[in-house]
Design an enzyme around this catalytic site. Structure first.
Site, PDB file in Angstrom:
ATOM      1  N   LYS A  53     -27.587 -53.712 -11.903  1.00  0.00           N
ATOM      2  CA  LYS A  53     -27.275 -53.465 -10.598  1.00  0.00           C
ATOM      3  C   LYS A  53     -28.596 -54.019  -9.661  1.00  0.00           C
ATOM      4  O   LYS A  53     -28.282 -54.180  -8.629  1.00  0.00           O
ATOM      5  CB  LYS A  53     -27.308 -51.738 -10.514  1.00  0.00           C
ATOM      6  N   SER A  78     -25.031 -42.574  -8.725  1.00  0.00           N
ATOM      7  CA  SER A  78     -25.502 -41.621  -9.997  1.00  0.00           C
ATOM      8  C   SER A  78     -26.521 -41.852 -10.911  1.00  0.00           C
ATOM      9  O   SER A  78     -26.886 -41.482 -11.418  1.00  0.00           O
ATOM     10  CB  SER A  78     -24.216 -41.481 -10.828  1.00  0.00           C
ATOM     11  N   GLU A 204     -12.320 -49.102 -18.286  1.00  0.00           N
ATOM     12  CA  GLU A 204     -12.729 -47.952 -17.533  1.00  0.00           C
ATOM     13  C   GLU A 204     -12.506 -46.863 -18.306  1.00  0.00           C
ATOM     14  O   GLU A 204     -11.808 -46.688 -19.488  1.00  0.00           O
ATOM     15  CB  GLU A 204     -12.197 -47.679 -16.178  1.00  0.00           C
ATOM     16  N   GLY A 208     -10.885 -41.386 -16.115  1.00  0.00           N
ATOM     17  CA  GLY A 208     -10.980 -42.033 -14.700  1.00  0.00           C
ATOM     18  C   GLY A 208     -10.235 -43.095 -14.639  1.00  0.00           C
ATOM     19  O   GLY A 208     -10.923 -44.222 -13.985  1.00  0.00           O
ATOM     20  N   ASP A 210      -8.616 -44.821 -12.061  1.00  0.00           N
ATOM     21  CA  ASP A 210      -7.934 -45.210 -11.021  1.00  0.00           C
ATOM     22  C   ASP A 210      -7.827 -46.213 -10.620  1.00  0.00           C
ATOM     23  O   ASP A 210      -6.916 -46.989  -9.840  1.00  0.00           O
ATOM     24  CB  ASP A 210      -9.066 -44.603  -9.797  1.00  0.00           C
ATOM     25  N   SER A 304     -23.527 -53.573 -19.642  1.00  0.00           N
ATOM     26  CA  SER A 304     -24.025 -53.293 -18.371  1.00  0.00           C
ATOM     27  C   SER A 304     -25.373 -52.497 -18.070  1.00  0.00           C
ATOM     28  O   SER A 304     -26.139 -52.843 -16.961  1.00  0.00           O
ATOM     29  CB  SER A 304     -22.948 -52.717 -17.312  1.00  0.00           C
TER      30      SER A 304
END
Length: 320
Positions: A53, A78, A204, A208, A210, A304
């Protein structure tokens, strides 16, 4: 809407030069033998603040004009985007406010505050973090930088896979974790430019999915906040920018269970001597599940991040 390109990833890499770590690409003969592929692990758990990030956050903040720098930055996260924005803001001498869920890992909250940001807490199951952040941005005159659906954020994230392929040469398959899609979309831009034949997959949490639903139906699907140990992937929907690139450039999206994430965490700890957070294990867990399909192939894995409370880490990998 104009989607960013690989040229934007190249520009991001120039901004990050001397600020972001060029993280190592590790290999494991044990993983290769056990699952029958040649794995290349891009270790963003060794990035500044412990996750990929930082790349997107610093890239975005470095483009602020003088007025924006004076007003400062606000973000919702988060944990890892929170720390990335907080550290980048400190390095660029601007104020930062981070909206974080009350159940965010304590280590991530402490680190965010340690980097000098003000933290505003909310309930992720009853409150709308985006609406809250927009209201605070307007009240305080700050610029909001979302965790994934922003051209400068996702192109900054894409520099990780740019480095990976520059070091390894073309890959046959690339597995990337998927939450809101910033890392996956940026990675896809780099992979398509540097290794056009490489198959790109998002992974994922099963709870979740989506992103998988969105990919299969061709439109962004919204879900309730998923309950999974992968706290960095507890997103409710993809972004407009990220979905546009994912729909065009990604080959498929897979899901894994929390139990599969724990298996990957144990492998990293026992065999590669690394602490990897649950979200950071998504890509490898997905690759393990697809082992027969990738047998004998060159496979890139983006780890990650590694930001996890050590007590929680120990509890998760302890033999049951």
């Amino acid at each position: 809407m104009q989607l960013p390109t690989y040229d934007d990833v190249i520009a991001a890499a120039a901004r990050l030069e001397g600020h972001a770590h060029r993280t190592p690409v590790l290999r494991s003969s044990t993983a290769n033998a056990r699952w029958g592929a040649e794995f290349f692990f891009k270790c963003e758990n060794f990035q500044r603040m412990g996750a990929f990030k930082f790349r997107g956050a610093f890239n975005a903040l470095s483009k602020f004009d003088a007025t924006q720098r004076k007003g400062g930055v606000i973000a919702f996260s988060s944990g890892n985007h929170a720390q990335a924005i907080a550290l980048s803001a400190r390095l660029l001498s601007m104020p930062a406010v981070i909206v974080m869920p009350k159940d965010a890992p304590a280590a991530k909250v402490a680190a965010t505050k340690g980097y000098g940001a003000e933290v505003v807490m909310y309930d992720r199951f009853t409150e709308d973090r985006e609406a809250l952040t927009r209201r605070l941005a307007q009240e305080r005159g700050m610029t909001m930088i979302p965790p994934y659906d922003h051209p400068d954020v996702l192109t900054g994230q894409g520099t990780a896979v740019k480095e990976l392929i520059e070091e390894t040469g073309p890959l046959d398959h690339l597995f990337v974790c998927l939450g809101g899609g910033g890392l996956l979309s940026g990675s896809a831009l780099s992979a398509r430019a540097l290794a056009p034949e490489c198959k790109v997959y998002g992974v994922e949490p099963e709870a979740g999915n989506d992103g998988q639903q969105s990919f299969r139906t061709g439109k962004i699907v919204h879900i309730e906040t998923p309950k999974t140990i992968a706290d960095g992937a507890q997103t409710q929907h993809l972004g407009e920018y990220t979905f546009g690139i994912i729909r065009r450039d990604v080959d498929d999206i897979f899901t894994v269970t929390d139990e599969q994430l724990v298996e990957a965490m144990r492998f990293f700890a026992e065999r590669m001597k690394m602490v990897v957070e649950p979200t950071g294990c998504l890509a490898f867990a997905g690759a393990i599940a697809a082992a027969k399909a990738i047998e004998g192939q060159r496979v890139g894995i983006v780890i990650s991040g590694g930001n996890v409370d050590l007590s929680r880490f120990a509890a998760l990998i302890a033999p049951q």
